[in-house]
Design an enzyme around this catalytic site. Structure first.
Site, PDB file in Angstrom:
ATOM      1  N   ASN A 130      27.130 -53.490   5.703  1.00 34.29           N
ATOM      2  CA  ASN A 130      25.942 -54.347   5.736  1.00 34.29           C
ATOM      3  C   ASN A 130      25.040 -53.841   6.859  1.00 34.29           C
ATOM      4  O   ASN A 130      25.343 -54.038   8.033  1.00 34.29           O
ATOM      5  CB  ASN A 130      26.395 -55.795   5.990  1.00 34.29           C
ATOM      6  CG  ASN A 130      25.225 -56.756   6.151  1.00 34.29           C
ATOM      7  OD1 ASN A 130      24.072 -56.401   5.886  1.00 34.29           O
ATOM      8  ND2 ASN A 130      25.522 -57.977   6.575  1.00 34.29           N
ATOM      9  N   TRP A 131      23.951 -53.182   6.463  1.00 34.74           N
ATOM     10  CA  TRP A 131      23.052 -52.610   7.479  1.00 34.74           C
ATOM     11  C   TRP A 131      22.202 -53.693   8.156  1.00 34.74           C
ATOM     12  O   TRP A 131      21.530 -53.428   9.141  1.00 34.74           O
ATOM     13  CB  TRP A 131      22.124 -51.568   6.844  1.00 34.74           C
ATOM     14  CG  TRP A 131      22.816 -50.295   6.422  1.00 34.74           C
ATOM     15  CD1 TRP A 131      24.141 -49.993   6.561  1.00 34.74           C
ATOM     16  CD2 TRP A 131      22.212 -49.153   5.791  1.00 34.74           C
ATOM     17  NE1 TRP A 131      24.397 -48.739   6.056  1.00 34.74           N
ATOM     18  CE2 TRP A 131      23.227 -48.197   5.580  1.00 34.74           C
ATOM     19  CE3 TRP A 131      20.906 -48.830   5.378  1.00 34.74           C
ATOM     20  CZ2 TRP A 131      22.981 -46.953   4.979  1.00 34.74           C
ATOM     21  CZ3 TRP A 131      20.657 -47.601   4.776  1.00 34.74           C
ATOM     22  CH2 TRP A 131      21.694 -46.671   4.590  1.00 34.74           C
ATOM     23  N   LYS A 132      22.188 -54.879   7.626  1.00 34.16           N
ATOM     24  CA  LYS A 132      21.358 -55.988   8.142  1.00 34.16           C
ATOM     25  C   LYS A 132      19.897 -55.522   8.302  1.00 34.16           C
ATOM     26  O   LYS A 132      19.450 -54.668   7.549  1.00 34.16           O
ATOM     27  CB  LYS A 132      21.919 -56.520   9.459  1.00 34.16           C
ATOM     28  CG  LYS A 132      23.403 -56.882   9.351  1.00 34.16           C
ATOM     29  CD  LYS A 132      23.880 -57.723  10.495  1.00 34.16           C
ATOM     30  CE  LYS A 132      25.380 -57.894  10.401  1.00 34.16           C
ATOM     31  NZ  LYS A 132      25.913 -58.827  11.368  1.00 34.16           N
ATOM     32  N   HIS A 175      26.304 -65.155   3.706  1.00 35.65           N
ATOM     33  CA  HIS A 175      26.605 -64.566   5.017  1.00 35.65           C
ATOM     34  C   HIS A 175      26.336 -65.635   6.086  1.00 35.65           C
ATOM     35  O   HIS A 175      25.387 -66.412   5.966  1.00 35.65           O
ATOM     36  CB  HIS A 175      25.734 -63.332   5.245  1.00 35.65           C
ATOM     37  CG  HIS A 175      26.163 -62.535   6.432  1.00 35.65           C
ATOM     38  ND1 HIS A 175      25.850 -62.924   7.710  1.00 35.65           N
ATOM     39  CD2 HIS A 175      26.910 -61.414   6.544  1.00 35.65           C
ATOM     40  CE1 HIS A 175      26.382 -62.055   8.569  1.00 35.65           C
ATOM     41  NE2 HIS A 175      27.033 -61.129   7.878  1.00 35.65           N
ATOM     42  N   GLU A 218      24.960 -65.508   8.851  1.00 35.46           N
ATOM     43  CA  GLU A 218      23.602 -65.470   9.425  1.00 35.46           C
ATOM     44  C   GLU A 218      22.614 -66.190   8.509  1.00 35.46           C
ATOM     45  O   GLU A 218      21.687 -66.849   8.971  1.00 35.46           O
ATOM     46  CB  GLU A 218      23.180 -64.009   9.678  1.00 35.46           C
ATOM     47  CG  GLU A 218      23.951 -63.421  10.856  1.00 35.46           C
ATOM     48  CD  GLU A 218      24.139 -61.917  10.822  1.00 35.46           C
ATOM     49  OE1 GLU A 218      23.430 -61.223  10.076  1.00 35.46           O
ATOM     50  OE2 GLU A 218      25.025 -61.426  11.556  1.00 35.46           O
ATOM     51  N   GLU A 275      34.895 -63.998   6.754  1.00 35.87           N
ATOM     52  CA  GLU A 275      34.238 -63.523   7.969  1.00 35.87           C
ATOM     53  C   GLU A 275      34.202 -64.651   9.006  1.00 35.87           C
ATOM     54  O   GLU A 275      33.271 -65.477   8.983  1.00 35.87           O
ATOM     55  CB  GLU A 275      32.806 -63.094   7.659  1.00 35.87           C
ATOM     56  CG  GLU A 275      32.707 -61.944   6.684  1.00 35.87           C
ATOM     57  CD  GLU A 275      31.450 -61.140   6.922  1.00 35.87           C
ATOM     58  OE1 GLU A 275      31.565 -59.945   7.184  1.00 35.87           O
ATOM     59  OE2 GLU A 275      30.344 -61.720   6.888  1.00 35.87           O
ATOM     60  N   GLY A 301      29.807 -59.456  14.908  1.00 29.07           N
ATOM     61  CA  GLY A 301      28.906 -58.863  15.888  1.00 29.07           C
ATOM     62  C   GLY A 301      29.278 -59.156  17.325  1.00 29.07           C
ATOM     63  O   GLY A 301      28.460 -58.964  18.229  1.00 29.07           O
ATOM     64  N   SER A 348      33.561 -57.520  13.271  1.00 34.23           N
ATOM     65  CA  SER A 348      33.830 -56.480  14.277  1.00 34.23           C
ATOM     66  C   SER A 348      34.907 -55.483  13.842  1.00 34.23           C
ATOM     67  O   SER A 348      35.733 -55.063  14.651  1.00 34.23           O
ATOM     68  CB  SER A 348      34.184 -57.124  15.616  1.00 34.23           C
ATOM     69  OG  SER A 348      33.088 -57.883  16.088  1.00 34.23           O
ATOM     70  N   GLY A 398      29.601 -54.615   9.552  1.00 33.88           N
ATOM     71  CA  GLY A 398      28.220 -54.671  10.023  1.00 33.88           C
ATOM     72  C   GLY A 398      27.922 -53.486  10.931  1.00 33.88           C
ATOM     73  O   GLY A 398      27.648 -52.377  10.470  1.00 33.88           O
ATOM     74  N   GLY A 399      28.030 -53.694  12.235  1.00 31.50           N
ATOM     75  CA  GLY A 399      27.653 -52.689  13.230  1.00 31.50           C
ATOM     76  C   GLY A 399      28.216 -51.295  12.959  1.00 31.50           C
ATOM     77  O   GLY A 399      27.479 -50.293  13.034  1.00 31.50           O
TER      78      GLY A 399
HETATM   79  C1  PEP Z   1      28.788 -58.726   9.098  1.00 24.38           C
HETATM   80  O1  PEP Z   1      27.620 -58.802   9.406  1.00 24.38           O
HETATM   81  O2  PEP Z   1      29.150 -59.118   7.978  1.00 24.38           O
HETATM   82  C2  PEP Z   1      29.749 -58.216  10.068  1.00 24.38           C
HETATM   83  C3  PEP Z   1      31.012 -58.339   9.794  1.00 24.38           C
HETATM   84  O3  PEP Z   1      29.229 -57.644  11.212  1.00 24.38           O
HETATM   85  P1  PEP Z   1      30.053 -56.866  12.349  1.00 24.38           P
HETATM   86  O4  PEP Z   1      30.971 -55.880  11.648  1.00 24.38           O
HETATM   87  O5  PEP Z   1      29.037 -56.185  13.177  1.00 24.38           O
HETATM   88  O6  PEP Z   1      30.851 -57.882  13.095  1.00 24.38           O
END
Ligand code: PEP
Length: 257
Positions: A9-11, A96, A98, A168, A174, A214, A235-236
């Site tokens: 997920n590039w957000k 998600h 967010e 999640e 994050g 993460s 994500g990251g």
């Molecule tokens: C996400 O945004 O779904 C996520 C899991 O982010 P991160 O891996 O950065 O925690």
């Protein structure tokens, strides 16, 4: 055997030029193998361009990060599942944390989005997960069960099987804090038991449940060693080709149930 999936997920990150170098690095070596599927969710404006990269890397599948709960009309700024389908997009992240916390998406809205996606033959990647206070007050299971009930459980078994689930925990997204493999396995097993109660053990056994929060190259293998973890929503670490490649490789090494 259940599907093995790594989704990035590039957000709201990367300029077009940065996205191009990341996509080039992803395409240069085919990171998929031993049955692992790779899904990448870029911002909307890069979807069509990324989908065109499938000519070089057919194993690449493309996801949107959101969609409207409506198919068309006067909804300025929104993008519909109909439009996503017309670009050749395969999946869409739904629910998600967010979107739930920053944009106020409710279970009812998410159920409508899931319906629009399925009507347009896109697969929802449905996210669920508890906040830290919910976990600390031992309401994590109840929270996740409610999210599944509100967003997904109106579906029949056939439609549910078109979905990918992602557990999640909000406290792990994050933050650099990952759920331990024991915590992840406990929740994935719980989610499967809830699916099993609502549908059947066989249906529950076929739904891929990804872990998100993460995930990095250094913790991926431990998380993937859990029997009910079928991959990751990243994500990251999906913004770094080498890191994402190592996560894919960790999933490739898993001989799945
Ligand atoms: C996400 O945004 O779904 C996520 C899991 O982010 P991160 O891996 O950065 O925690």
């Amino acid at each position: 055997m259940r599907r093995k999936i790594i989704a990035g997920n590039w957000k709201m990150n990367l300029t077009l030029q940065e996205a191009e170098s990341l996509a080039d690095a992803l395409i240069k070596d085919d990171f998929t193998g031993n049955g692992t599927e790779m899904i990448v969710a870029p911002p909307y404006i890069y979807l069509q361009w990324l989908a065109s990269k499938r000519k070089t890397l057919p194993n690449l599948q493309v996801a949107a990060q959101n969609c409207s709960e409506h198919n068309a009309g006067a909804y300025t700024g929104e993008v519909s599942a109909v439009m996503l389908a017309s670009l050749g997009v395969n999946y869409c992240i739904t629910g998600h944390s967010e979107r739930r916390s920053i944009f106020g998406e409710t279970g009812t809205m998410l159920a409508a989005k899931v319906n629009r996606l399925l009507e347009n033959k896109l697969g929802p990647i449905f996210c669920c997960g508890e906040t830290l206070p919910q976990r600390e007050s031992k309401r994590h299971k109840e929270t996740v069960k409610d999210q599944l009930q509100d967003g997904l459980f109106h579906l029949d078994a056939l439609s549910l099987e078109k979905c990918i689930l992602a557990y999640e925990p909000v406290w792990a997204i994050g933050t650099g804090v990952t759920a331990s493999p024991q915590q992840a396995q406990e929740m994935h097993e719980f989610i499967r038991s809830v699916l099993s109660e609502k549908y059947t053990k066989e249906v529950a056994g076929r739904i891929p449940i990804l872990y998100g929060g993460s995930v990095t190259a250094s913790n991926a293998a431990d998380l993937f060693s859990c029997p009910d973890v079928d991959g990751a929503l990243v994500g990251g670490a999906s913004l770094k080709a080498d890191e994402f490649k190592k996560i894919l490789q960790a999933m490739n090494s898993k001989n799945h149930a």
